[in-house]
Write a protein that holds these residues in place. Structure first.
Motif, PDB file in Angstrom:
ATOM      1  N   UNK A 264      26.986 -22.503   7.577  1.00  0.00           N
ATOM      2  CA  UNK A 264      27.151 -21.948   8.928  1.00  0.00           C
ATOM      3  C   UNK A 264      26.313 -20.684   9.102  1.00  0.00           C
ATOM      4  N   UNK A 265      26.390 -19.794   8.101  1.00  0.00           N
ATOM      5  CA  UNK A 265      25.656 -18.529   8.202  1.00  0.00           C
ATOM      6  C   UNK A 265      24.146 -18.733   8.219  1.00  0.00           C
ATOM      7  N   UNK A 266      23.672 -19.734   7.480  1.00  0.00           N
ATOM      8  CA  UNK A 266      22.221 -19.951   7.421  1.00  0.00           C
ATOM      9  C   UNK A 266      21.647 -20.375   8.769  1.00  0.00           C
ATOM     10  N   UNK A 267      22.511 -20.844   9.690  1.00  0.00           N
ATOM     11  CA  UNK A 267      22.047 -21.294  11.001  1.00  0.00           C
ATOM     12  C   UNK A 267      22.559 -20.435  12.154  1.00  0.00           C
ATOM     13  N   UNK A 268      23.611 -19.675  11.930  1.00  0.00           N
ATOM     14  CA  UNK A 268      24.194 -18.886  13.021  1.00  0.00           C
ATOM     15  C   UNK A 268      24.103 -17.386  12.762  1.00  0.00           C
ATOM     16  N   UNK A 269      23.070 -16.978  12.043  1.00  0.00           N
ATOM     17  CA  UNK A 269      22.830 -15.545  11.841  1.00  0.00           C
ATOM     18  C   UNK A 269      21.722 -15.044  12.760  1.00  0.00           C
ATOM     19  N   UNK A 270      21.504 -15.770  13.837  1.00  0.00           N
ATOM     20  CA  UNK A 270      20.507 -15.366  14.830  1.00  0.00           C
ATOM     21  C   UNK A 270      19.156 -15.993  14.652  1.00  0.00           C
ATOM     22  N   UNK A 271      18.961 -16.749  13.569  1.00  0.00           N
ATOM     23  CA  UNK A 271      17.645 -17.317  13.304  1.00  0.00           C
ATOM     24  C   UNK A 271      17.283 -18.468  14.235  1.00  0.00           C
ATOM     25  N   UNK A 272      18.275 -19.265  14.661  1.00  0.00           N
ATOM     26  CA  UNK A 272      17.987 -20.403  15.546  1.00  0.00           C
ATOM     27  C   UNK A 272      17.462 -19.920  16.898  1.00  0.00           C
ATOM     28  N   UNK A 273      17.930 -18.755  17.331  1.00  0.00           N
ATOM     29  CA  UNK A 273      17.433 -18.176  18.585  1.00  0.00           C
ATOM     30  C   UNK A 273      15.922 -17.986  18.510  1.00  0.00           C
ATOM     31  N   UNK A 274      15.462 -17.465  17.367  1.00  0.00           N
ATOM     32  CA  UNK A 274      14.035 -17.194  17.191  1.00  0.00           C
ATOM     33  C   UNK A 274      13.265 -18.476  16.899  1.00  0.00           C
ATOM     34  N   UNK A 275      13.834 -19.351  16.074  1.00  0.00           N
ATOM     35  CA  UNK A 275      13.122 -20.558  15.652  1.00  0.00           C
ATOM     36  C   UNK A 275      12.928 -21.562  16.776  1.00  0.00           C
ATOM     37  N   UNK A 276      13.946 -21.730  17.626  1.00  0.00           N
ATOM     38  CA  UNK A 276      13.917 -22.789  18.627  1.00  0.00           C
ATOM     39  C   UNK A 276      13.696 -22.283  20.059  1.00  0.00           C
ATOM     40  N   UNK A 277      14.069 -21.034  20.326  1.00  0.00           N
ATOM     41  CA  UNK A 277      14.018 -20.576  21.719  1.00  0.00           C
ATOM     42  C   UNK A 277      13.308 -19.229  21.859  1.00  0.00           C
ATOM     43  N   UNK A 278      12.261 -19.048  21.059  1.00  0.00           N
ATOM     44  CA  UNK A 278      11.491 -17.813  21.127  1.00  0.00           C
ATOM     45  C   UNK A 278      10.866 -17.637  22.510  1.00  0.00           C
ATOM     46  N   UNK A 279      10.420 -18.756  23.118  1.00  0.00           N
ATOM     47  CA  UNK A 279       9.833 -18.685  24.454  1.00  0.00           C
ATOM     48  C   UNK A 279      10.809 -18.124  25.473  1.00  0.00           C
ATOM     49  N   UNK A 280      12.080 -18.556  25.404  1.00  0.00           N
ATOM     50  CA  UNK A 280      13.095 -18.042  26.329  1.00  0.00           C
ATOM     51  C   UNK A 280      13.331 -16.555  26.110  1.00  0.00           C
ATOM     52  N   UNK A 281      13.359 -16.136  24.847  1.00  0.00           N
ATOM     53  CA  UNK A 281      13.554 -14.714  24.526  1.00  0.00           C
ATOM     54  C   UNK A 281      12.405 -13.874  25.078  1.00  0.00           C
ATOM     55  N   UNK A 282      11.180 -14.337  24.848  1.00  0.00           N
ATOM     56  CA  UNK A 282      10.013 -13.587  25.324  1.00  0.00           C
ATOM     57  C   UNK A 282       9.962 -13.557  26.846  1.00  0.00           C
ATOM     58  N   UNK A 283      10.376 -14.635  27.497  1.00  0.00           N
ATOM     59  CA  UNK A 283      10.418 -14.645  28.964  1.00  0.00           C
ATOM     60  C   UNK A 283      11.404 -13.601  29.496  1.00  0.00           C
ATOM     61  N   UNK A 284      12.541 -13.455  28.803  1.00  0.00           N
ATOM     62  CA  UNK A 284      13.561 -12.489  29.232  1.00  0.00           C
ATOM     63  C   UNK A 284      13.029 -11.065  29.257  1.00  0.00           C
ATOM     64  N   UNK A 285      12.172 -10.727  28.269  1.00  0.00           N
ATOM     65  CA  UNK A 285      11.683  -9.336  28.169  1.00  0.00           C
ATOM     66  C   UNK A 285      10.306  -9.158  28.799  1.00  0.00           C
ATOM     67  N   UNK A 286       9.854 -10.183  29.546  1.00  0.00           N
ATOM     68  CA  UNK A 286       8.650 -10.024  30.352  1.00  0.00           C
ATOM     69  C   UNK A 286       7.343 -10.516  29.753  1.00  0.00           C
ATOM     70  N   UNK A 287       7.372 -11.140  28.572  1.00  0.00           N
ATOM     71  CA  UNK A 287       6.140 -11.668  27.959  1.00  0.00           C
ATOM     72  C   UNK A 287       6.075 -13.176  28.231  1.00  0.00           C
ATOM     73  N   UNK A 288       5.521 -13.525  29.388  1.00  0.00           N
ATOM     74  CA  UNK A 288       5.588 -14.910  29.885  1.00  0.00           C
ATOM     75  C   UNK A 288       4.306 -15.708  29.670  1.00  0.00           C
ATOM     76  N   UNK A 289       3.242 -15.074  29.223  1.00  0.00           N
ATOM     77  CA  UNK A 289       1.973 -15.792  29.046  1.00  0.00           C
ATOM     78  C   UNK A 289       2.082 -16.796  27.886  1.00  0.00           C
ATOM     79  N   UNK A 290       1.867 -18.120  28.135  1.00  0.00           N
ATOM     80  CA  UNK A 290       1.999 -19.127  27.072  1.00  0.00           C
ATOM     81  C   UNK A 290       1.069 -18.882  25.885  1.00  0.00           C
ATOM     82  N   UNK A 291      -0.142 -18.390  26.163  1.00  0.00           N
ATOM     83  CA  UNK A 291      -1.093 -18.136  25.079  1.00  0.00           C
ATOM     84  C   UNK A 291      -0.597 -17.018  24.172  1.00  0.00           C
ATOM     85  N   UNK A 292      -0.059 -15.942  24.762  1.00  0.00           N
ATOM     86  CA  UNK A 292       0.490 -14.845  23.970  1.00  0.00           C
ATOM     87  C   UNK A 292       1.689 -15.324  23.156  1.00  0.00           C
ATOM     88  N   UNK A 293       2.555 -16.108  23.804  1.00  0.00           N
ATOM     89  CA  UNK A 293       3.742 -16.612  23.113  1.00  0.00           C
ATOM     90  C   UNK A 293       3.366 -17.452  21.899  1.00  0.00           C
TER      91      UNK A 293
END
Length: 526
Positions: free
Chosen positions: A292-321
């Motif tokens: 459980x910890x290996x998947x729910x320690x915040x890593x899945x947010x970065x591994x699978x939804x980094x684009x959503x995170x970057x969009x939230x903080x204003x970095x929306x350019x696909x090339x930069x992402x």
């Protein structure tokens, strides 16, 4: 509660540590270690490849158009079909792994993943794509459970912890290849921009299919099937460079044989063994929590939804992402390899607790920065978020990436190892399935709670830190056979130690008698 059996003076471990000849100067051991990489280390490349396929193709317009611009639950199931497939397949892994051997289990899992990757690359709709990922997920844990066990059971005791730690490092090789390939193919003005990387996901599995039988079978598996001559031949070939008179090889054989005999005496080789005494129940609890910890320690947010995170903080350019994502995976590989090479220098609990503490600090700082960037409109805070995401890599790698399979191989004895790692996989994939479905909903600034979702992770990671401090025993500087009785009474461990001492004493007597005979013969000739 930390506890664990007291450490004994293990002869085999001491003999291995006293061996001054490095592995790269041993021809047979060198061959074994080089073959481990394409045959077994590459298994985790598939996991890394998959996380970045889903992460990267979401940035590709052709993928989004083909699947109807998925959002919410539909977007979640496209990603989470793989861990769901893994959960379905896990109960049957020990049947194959413990009856046909580690190599055949790797072969089955790899062939299954090749089939799934082909279907994924030629999918004609969302349903076919989801089914293909279910198939890949079904095969992946067969290869992971058998591969991680085989690495630990083939490795020379002196390098075992490093090799099992490097197993997870291969994740980032797959992640880097997937993210760079997808970055290049996104320029293709057709569906092949996502089909090409989807088909390439079978590459690590093809390596395993082609090369797995160039590795020997686990000597522990062979001993469990009473194929003692074959097992001794493997130990002599790779741990004694072919010297059948090696004291180390004979001592190791005696220790493994005695330990497995004791394990089998107290085991029915069934799932009920996992909960039939307090020691086994604690093993299962630790394995489940680690999954459980290996998947729910915040890593899945970065591994699978980094684009959503970057969009939230204003970095929306696909090339930069895409470029930022590639950089993040490269950093992850460097950190994973570096921490794996250091694993022999620090105790397991120290690394785990250091890791989870670092993750907690980083997540709190990241949450504060995200709030300032989104609510306060601070560009500096947005850039600071980029730093915290990168800082997460070394913190996570110190514990979860470097130690996960090292620790699992150590806390579960041979008779329980396949089931133990399967339990870890079950809870890990279930947590991954949960995370990949919940994260996009939680991070959605309209229908979810946006940046506030990170606060949920901060609270959970603090709970993880307490559980780890309370439950995790120390396992460093011991052989697998010594650790087989970590939570049991010391009598079983002493029985194995006595068997090794008896073997060494027998060899000393034999050498002494041979020397006397030789001396007598020389005098007679004179």
């Amino acid at each position: 509660m930390v506890g664990g059996a007291p450490q004994t003076d293990n002869i085999v471990h001491r003999m291995a540590m006293d061996d001054k000849v490095p592995w790269h100067q041993k021809r047979n051991l060198r061959y074994l270690y080089f073959m481990l990489f394409p045959c077994l280390m590459g298994i985790e490349m598939t996991s890394g490849f998959d996380s970045q396929i889903i992460n990267a193709v979401q940035i590709v317009p052709a993928w989004s158009n083909f699947f109807g611009h998925p959002t919410g639950g539909y977007k979640g199931i496209l990603a989470s079909a793989l861990p769901l497939g893994a959960v379905i397949g896990l109960p049957f892994i020990p049947l194959l792994n413990d009856n046909l051997g580690r190599r055949w289990c790797v072969m089955f899992g790899s062939v299954t993943m090749v089939v799934g990757s082909l279907i994924q690359g030629f999918s004609v709709n969302g349903a076919m794509y989801i089914v293909s990922r279910l198939i890949i997920g079904f095969g992946l844990p067969y290869a992971i459970v058998a591969g991680s066990s085989l690495i630990g059971e083939l490795a020379y005791p002196k390098e075992r912890a490093i090799l099992t730690s490097l197993f997870n490092a291969a994740y980032f090789i797959g992640a880097i290849v997937a993210s760079t390939v997808t970055y290049g193919t996104q320029q293709i003005p057709s569906d092949w921009s996502w089909r090409v990387p989807s088909l390439l996901q079978m590459s690590p599995s093809l390596l395993q299919v082609a090369l797995i039988f160039f590795l020997p079978e686990s000597p522990r598996f062979l001993i469990s099937k009473e194929r003692y001559e074959e097992a001794f031949k493997v130990i002599v070939t790779y741990h004694a460079e072919g010297n059948e008179d090696s004291e180390f090889a004979k001592a190791e054989m005696a220790e493994i044989k005695t330990t497995i005999a004791i394990e089998m005496e107290h085991s029915k080789r069934s799932w009920m063994d996992m909960i039939n005494n307090p020691g086994n129940r604690r093993r299962v609890l630790i394995g489940s929590l680690l999954g459980i910890m290996s998947q729910l320690s915040g890593n899945v947010v970065i591994s699978y939804y980094l684009g959503d995170i970057l969009n939230l903080i204003g970095f929306t350019d696909p090339s930069f992402q895409a470029k930022y994502n590639i950089g993040n995976q490269c950093l992850g590989l460097v950190c994973a390899v570096f921490t794996a090479l250091l694993v022999m220098r620090f105790k397991r609990r120290t690394m785990f607790l250091g890791s989870i503490s670092g993750i907690l600090i980083i997540y709190v700082a990241w949450t504060i920065s995200a709030a300032e960037a989104i609510v306060g409109g601070s560009k500096a805070a947005g850039k600071l978020c980029l730093f915290w995401i990168y800082a997460y890599q070394p913190a996570y790698n110190i514990g979860f990436n470097a130690l996960t399979y090292t620790y699992l191989v150590e806390i579960f004895p041979y008779a329980m190892r396949a089931r133990g790692i399967s339990i870890f996989q079950f809870f890990g994939k279930a947590a991954q399935f949960f995370g990949t479905n919940v994260n996009p909903v939680g991070l959605d600034p309209v229908n979810g709670i946006g940046w506030k979702f990170l606060i949920v992770y901060c609270c959970w990671i603090a709970v993880e830190a307490f559980l780890m401090w309370y439950l995790w025993p120390e396992t460093s500087n011991r052989t697998l056979e010594e650790l087989a009785f970590l939570f049991e009474d010391a009598d079983r461990a002493h029985a194995a130690t006595e068997a090794v001492e008896k073997q060494i004493h027998t060899e000393e007597v034999k050498h002494h008698e041979e020397a006397n005979i030789s001396e007598t013969t020389s005098k007679d000739q004179v």
